[in-house]
Motif scaffolding. Sequence first.
Motif, PDB file in Angstrom:
ATOM      1  N   ILE A   5       0.515  -1.050  -0.311  1.00 34.22           N
ATOM      2  CA  ILE A   5       0.067  -0.196  -0.148  1.00 34.22           C
ATOM      3  C   ILE A   5       1.295   1.074   0.096  1.00 34.22           C
ATOM      4  O   ILE A   5       1.694   1.607   0.830  1.00 34.22           O
ATOM      5  N   SER A   6       0.699   2.514  -1.060  1.00 32.37           N
ATOM      6  CA  SER A   6       1.915   3.405  -0.978  1.00 32.37           C
ATOM      7  C   SER A   6       0.514   4.019  -0.273  1.00 32.37           C
ATOM      8  O   SER A   6      -0.680   4.645  -0.753  1.00 32.37           O
ATOM      9  N   PHE A   7       2.017   5.442   0.504  1.00 32.93           N
ATOM     10  CA  PHE A   7       1.423   6.603   0.525  1.00 32.93           C
ATOM     11  C   PHE A   7       2.010   7.658   0.491  1.00 32.93           C
ATOM     12  O   PHE A   7       3.126   8.172   0.015  1.00 32.93           O
ATOM     13  N   GLU A   8       1.631   8.641  -0.094  1.00 31.57           N
ATOM     14  CA  GLU A   8       2.488  10.298  -1.068  1.00 31.57           C
ATOM     15  C   GLU A   8       1.333  11.227   0.592  1.00 31.57           C
ATOM     16  O   GLU A   8       0.335  10.939   0.970  1.00 31.57           O
ATOM     17  N   LYS A   9       2.304  12.068   1.309  1.00 36.51           N
ATOM     18  CA  LYS A   9       2.067  13.064   1.852  1.00 36.51           C
ATOM     19  C   LYS A   9       3.373  13.912   2.386  1.00 36.51           C
ATOM     20  O   LYS A   9       3.960  14.070   2.009  1.00 36.51           O
ATOM     21  N   THR A  65      -2.587   6.976  10.368  1.00 38.73           N
ATOM     22  CA  THR A  65      -2.724   6.120   9.099  1.00 38.73           C
ATOM     23  C   THR A  65      -3.916   5.296  10.167  1.00 38.73           C
ATOM     24  O   THR A  65      -3.448   5.022  11.243  1.00 38.73           O
ATOM     25  N   GLU A  66      -5.095   5.199   9.422  1.00 41.81           N
ATOM     26  CA  GLU A  66      -6.099   4.287   8.876  1.00 41.81           C
ATOM     27  C   GLU A  66      -5.730   3.381   8.057  1.00 41.81           C
ATOM     28  O   GLU A  66      -5.970   4.421   7.050  1.00 41.81           O
ATOM     29  N   ILE A  67      -5.782   1.776   7.683  1.00 39.06           N
ATOM     30  CA  ILE A  67      -5.402   1.126   6.602  1.00 39.06           C
ATOM     31  C   ILE A  67      -6.834   0.751   6.785  1.00 39.06           C
ATOM     32  O   ILE A  67      -6.848  -0.361   7.544  1.00 39.06           O
TER      33      ILE A  67
END
Length: 100
Positions: A5-9, A65-67
């Motif tokens: 799972i990818s995140f961008e912040k 973060t919540e996945i």
Amino acid sequence: MKKIISFEKKIEFPTMIGEITSISLDHNLKFINNSNVTGNFILSGTYKLTEASRIEDDFYYELPTEIILTEELECQTAKVEIEDFFYEIENDYNVICYIG
């Protein structure tokens, strides 16, 4: 089964960013049930206001973060790992973090 799972912040710093001199990414993510992961990515390090500066400031950010997974996993054997992390200084005050 491996799930990426990818995140961008985008993170806004309180002062100008000339150079990031050290950076670290940790997390306290944990499974709360078979399909939900919650916690924080923790970004910390030091930076200079200008590249020529000798003075460094510390930074510390917690990124909540919540996945929610579409498939249920066995919590006893599942684990959360950071496979990839990089960042870029977008402008004088913003850093964009990419986490995977």
